[in-house]
Motif scaffolding. Structure first.
Motif, PDB file in Angstrom:
ATOM      1  N   THR A  90     -29.437 -92.247  87.251  1.00  0.00           N
ATOM      2  CA  THR A  90     -29.815 -93.451  87.100  1.00  0.00           C
ATOM      3  C   THR A  90     -29.544 -93.566  85.401  1.00  0.00           C
ATOM      4  N   VAL A  91     -29.174 -94.546  85.033  1.00  0.00           N
ATOM      5  CA  VAL A  91     -29.087 -94.828  83.218  1.00  0.00           C
ATOM      6  C   VAL A  91     -30.458 -95.270  82.757  1.00  0.00           C
ATOM      7  N   ASP A  92     -30.879 -94.717  81.623  1.00  0.00           N
ATOM      8  CA  ASP A  92     -32.159 -95.292  81.023  1.00  0.00           C
ATOM      9  C   ASP A  92     -31.733 -96.651  80.164  1.00  0.00           C
ATOM     10  N   PRO A  93     -32.451 -97.476  80.716  1.00  0.00           N
ATOM     11  CA  PRO A  93     -32.056 -98.972  80.304  1.00  0.00           C
ATOM     12  C   PRO A  93     -32.435 -99.049  78.406  1.00  0.00           C
ATOM     13  N   GLU A  94     -33.464 -98.541  78.118  1.00  0.00           N
ATOM     14  CA  GLU A  94     -33.823 -98.447  76.793  1.00  0.00           C
ATOM     15  C   GLU A  94     -32.785 -97.683  75.915  1.00  0.00           C
ATOM     16  N   VAL A  95     -32.215 -96.390  76.476  1.00  0.00           N
ATOM     17  CA  VAL A  95     -31.427 -95.798  75.469  1.00  0.00           C
ATOM     18  C   VAL A  95     -30.122 -96.304  75.678  1.00  0.00           C
ATOM     19  N   LEU A  96     -29.527 -96.875  76.815  1.00  0.00           N
ATOM     20  CA  LEU A  96     -28.558 -97.866  76.726  1.00  0.00           C
ATOM     21  C   LEU A  96     -28.582 -98.909  75.789  1.00  0.00           C
ATOM     22  N   ALA A  97     -29.664 -99.526  75.837  1.00  0.00           N
ATOM     23  CA  ALA A  97     -29.981-100.634  74.699  1.00  0.00           C
ATOM     24  C   ALA A  97     -29.559-100.303  73.352  1.00  0.00           C
ATOM     25  N   PHE A  98     -30.064 -99.133  72.983  1.00  0.00           N
ATOM     26  CA  PHE A  98     -29.859 -98.367  71.828  1.00  0.00           C
ATOM     27  C   PHE A  98     -28.694 -98.106  71.384  1.00  0.00           C
ATOM     28  N   VAL A  99     -27.808 -97.511  72.387  1.00  0.00           N
ATOM     29  CA  VAL A  99     -26.558 -97.239  72.092  1.00  0.00           C
ATOM     30  C   VAL A  99     -25.530 -98.504  71.922  1.00  0.00           C
ATOM     31  N   ARG A 100     -25.905 -99.675  72.923  1.00  0.00           N
ATOM     32  CA  ARG A 100     -25.130-100.774  72.483  1.00  0.00           C
ATOM     33  C   ARG A 100     -25.538-101.429  70.959  1.00  0.00           C
ATOM     34  N   GLU A 101     -26.944-101.253  70.593  1.00  0.00           N
ATOM     35  CA  GLU A 101     -27.232-101.444  69.168  1.00  0.00           C
ATOM     36  C   GLU A 101     -26.610-100.711  68.400  1.00  0.00           C
ATOM     37  N   ALA A 102     -26.361 -99.543  68.303  1.00  0.00           N
ATOM     38  CA  ALA A 102     -25.703 -98.564  67.265  1.00  0.00           C
ATOM     39  C   ALA A 102     -24.244 -99.177  67.265  1.00  0.00           C
ATOM     40  N   ARG A 103     -23.351 -99.175  68.452  1.00  0.00           N
ATOM     41  CA  ARG A 103     -22.050 -99.879  68.353  1.00  0.00           C
ATOM     42  C   ARG A 103     -22.045-101.271  67.772  1.00  0.00           C
ATOM     43  N   ALA A 104     -22.767-102.028  68.142  1.00  0.00           N
ATOM     44  CA  ALA A 104     -22.706-103.582  67.487  1.00  0.00           C
ATOM     45  C   ALA A 104     -22.840-103.392  66.048  1.00  0.00           C
ATOM     46  N   ALA A 105     -23.454-102.301  65.420  1.00  0.00           N
ATOM     47  CA  ALA A 105     -23.796-102.144  64.182  1.00  0.00           C
ATOM     48  C   ALA A 105     -22.610-101.298  63.368  1.00  0.00           C
ATOM     49  N   GLY A 106     -21.695-101.071  64.267  1.00  0.00           N
ATOM     50  CA  GLY A 106     -20.424-100.477  63.520  1.00  0.00           C
ATOM     51  C   GLY A 106     -20.468 -99.033  63.560  1.00  0.00           C
ATOM     52  N   ARG A 107     -21.469 -98.568  64.222  1.00  0.00           N
ATOM     53  CA  ARG A 107     -21.640 -96.989  64.291  1.00  0.00           C
ATOM     54  C   ARG A 107     -20.897 -96.539  65.535  1.00  0.00           C
ATOM     55  N   PRO A 108     -19.826 -95.753  65.512  1.00  0.00           N
ATOM     56  CA  PRO A 108     -19.264 -95.027  66.805  1.00  0.00           C
ATOM     57  C   PRO A 108     -20.289 -94.311  67.398  1.00  0.00           C
ATOM     58  N   VAL A 109     -20.281 -94.476  68.857  1.00  0.00           N
ATOM     59  CA  VAL A 109     -21.168 -93.578  69.609  1.00  0.00           C
ATOM     60  C   VAL A 109     -20.307 -92.773  70.386  1.00  0.00           C
ATOM     61  N   GLY A 110     -20.873 -91.491  70.699  1.00  0.00           N
ATOM     62  CA  GLY A 110     -20.174 -90.541  71.891  1.00  0.00           C
ATOM     63  C   GLY A 110     -21.238 -89.686  72.619  1.00  0.00           C
ATOM     64  N   ILE A 111     -20.696 -89.635  73.779  1.00  0.00           N
ATOM     65  CA  ILE A 111     -21.565 -88.886  74.525  1.00  0.00           C
ATOM     66  C   ILE A 111     -20.980 -87.185  74.371  1.00  0.00           C
ATOM     67  N   ALA A 112     -22.017 -86.264  74.059  1.00  0.00           N
ATOM     68  CA  ALA A 112     -21.746 -84.955  73.743  1.00  0.00           C
ATOM     69  C   ALA A 112     -22.500 -84.261  74.918  1.00  0.00           C
ATOM     70  N   THR A 113     -21.945 -83.644  75.865  1.00  0.00           N
ATOM     71  CA  THR A 113     -22.583 -83.023  76.998  1.00  0.00           C
ATOM     72  C   THR A 113     -21.907 -81.838  77.559  1.00  0.00           C
ATOM     73  N   ASN A 114     -22.751 -81.015  77.933  1.00  0.00           N
ATOM     74  CA  ASN A 114     -22.189 -79.912  78.874  1.00  0.00           C
ATOM     75  C   ASN A 114     -22.092 -80.606  80.384  1.00  0.00           C
ATOM     76  N   ALA A 115     -21.049 -80.273  80.664  1.00  0.00           N
ATOM     77  CA  ALA A 115     -20.571 -81.168  82.050  1.00  0.00           C
ATOM     78  C   ALA A 115     -19.394 -80.306  82.750  1.00  0.00           C
ATOM     79  N   THR A 116     -19.313 -80.848  84.028  1.00  0.00           N
ATOM     80  CA  THR A 116     -18.158 -80.278  84.967  1.00  0.00           C
ATOM     81  C   THR A 116     -16.868 -81.514  84.978  1.00  0.00           C
ATOM     82  N   ASP A 117     -15.992 -81.110  85.793  1.00  0.00           N
ATOM     83  CA  ASP A 117     -14.988 -82.094  85.777  1.00  0.00           C
ATOM     84  C   ASP A 117     -15.460 -83.225  86.422  1.00  0.00           C
ATOM     85  N   ARG A 118     -16.684 -83.608  87.086  1.00  0.00           N
ATOM     86  CA  ARG A 118     -17.014 -84.549  87.638  1.00  0.00           C
ATOM     87  C   ARG A 118     -17.532 -85.562  86.789  1.00  0.00           C
ATOM     88  N   LEU A 119     -17.563 -85.372  85.527  1.00  0.00           N
ATOM     89  CA  LEU A 119     -18.165 -86.161  84.399  1.00  0.00           C
ATOM     90  C   LEU A 119     -17.677 -87.671  84.371  1.00  0.00           C
TER      91      LEU A 119
END
Length: 204
Positions: A90-119
């Motif tokens: 599940t998505v952490d709602p507080e972290v998602l809100a922070f991500v949205r704040e950052a993008r709204a302020a003009g800061r590019p946001v990326g997910i940087a993760t160790n993952a599989t092809d299911r990502l």
């Protein structure tokens, strides 16, 4: 001298933006008579995990190998793994809100993760595909955190010098690797860190 705010954010997925409910694997283990923690400990054995996040195995191949190592019949092992894998966190709602704040302020946001092809499918299922500007996946790069090349490729994807990128992860070894690569790295331990992260990005 006060440090200038970071210009972009790279954030880990698992353990930061995505949360996992430990009750899910526990229920599967109990149902199939597995010892507590058997699913996670088997899946995260390094000789299985490393090729899965380094682009050498598909997620399906990884899970098949996990099933092969469980002390169950082949049929029950496959069923247990499949049942476990239906839960995608599940998505952490507080972290998602922070991500949205950052993008709204003009800061590019990326997910940087160790993952599989299911990502990519997971991000779509979680409603996160359109919540970030880029995704830096170890499976797609064929190199995983904390390798120096991973951070170099991540910074290149953002289009900034590493020192202008705030990197957030919940793994100590990964944080050390990010700092060695000159990123501004913060060890995530929960939402209490959000005020610091907002300050590091110069958010109001």
């Amino acid at each position: 001298m006060r440090r200038q705010p970071a210009k972009a954010l790279l954030i880990d997925l698992d353990g930061v933006l995505r949360r996992w409910d430990p009750a899910v694997p526990a229920a599967v283990e109990q149902k199939y008579g597995l010892s507590s923690g058997a699913l996670m400990s088997t899946a995260f054995t390094w000789d299985l995990l490393r090729p899965a996040v380094a682009g050498e195995l598909t997620d399906a191949e990884w899970m098949s190998l996990v099933a092969d190592r469980l002390p169950l019949s082949a049929q029950d092992a496959r069923a247990a793994v499949a049942e476990w894998q239906t839960h995608r966190g599940t998505v952490d709602p507080e972290v998602l809100a922070f991500v949205r704040e950052a993008r709204a302020a003009g800061r590019p946001v990326g997910i940087a993760t160790n993952a599989t092809d299911r990502l990519r499918d997971d991000l779509a299922a979680l409603g996160l595909a359109d919540e970030v500007d880029l995704v830096v996946s170890s499976w797609e790069l064929r190199i995983h955190k904390p390798a120096p090349e991973y951070f170099a490729r991540a910074a290149a994807a953002v289009g900034l010098e590493p020192q202008w990128i705030l990197f957030v992860d919940d793994d100590d070894r990964t944080i050390r690797g990010a700092r060695a690569a000159k990123l501004l790295a913060y060890r995530w331990s929960g939402p209490d860190g959000l005020p610091y992260l907002r300050g590091a990005l110069g958010l109001p």
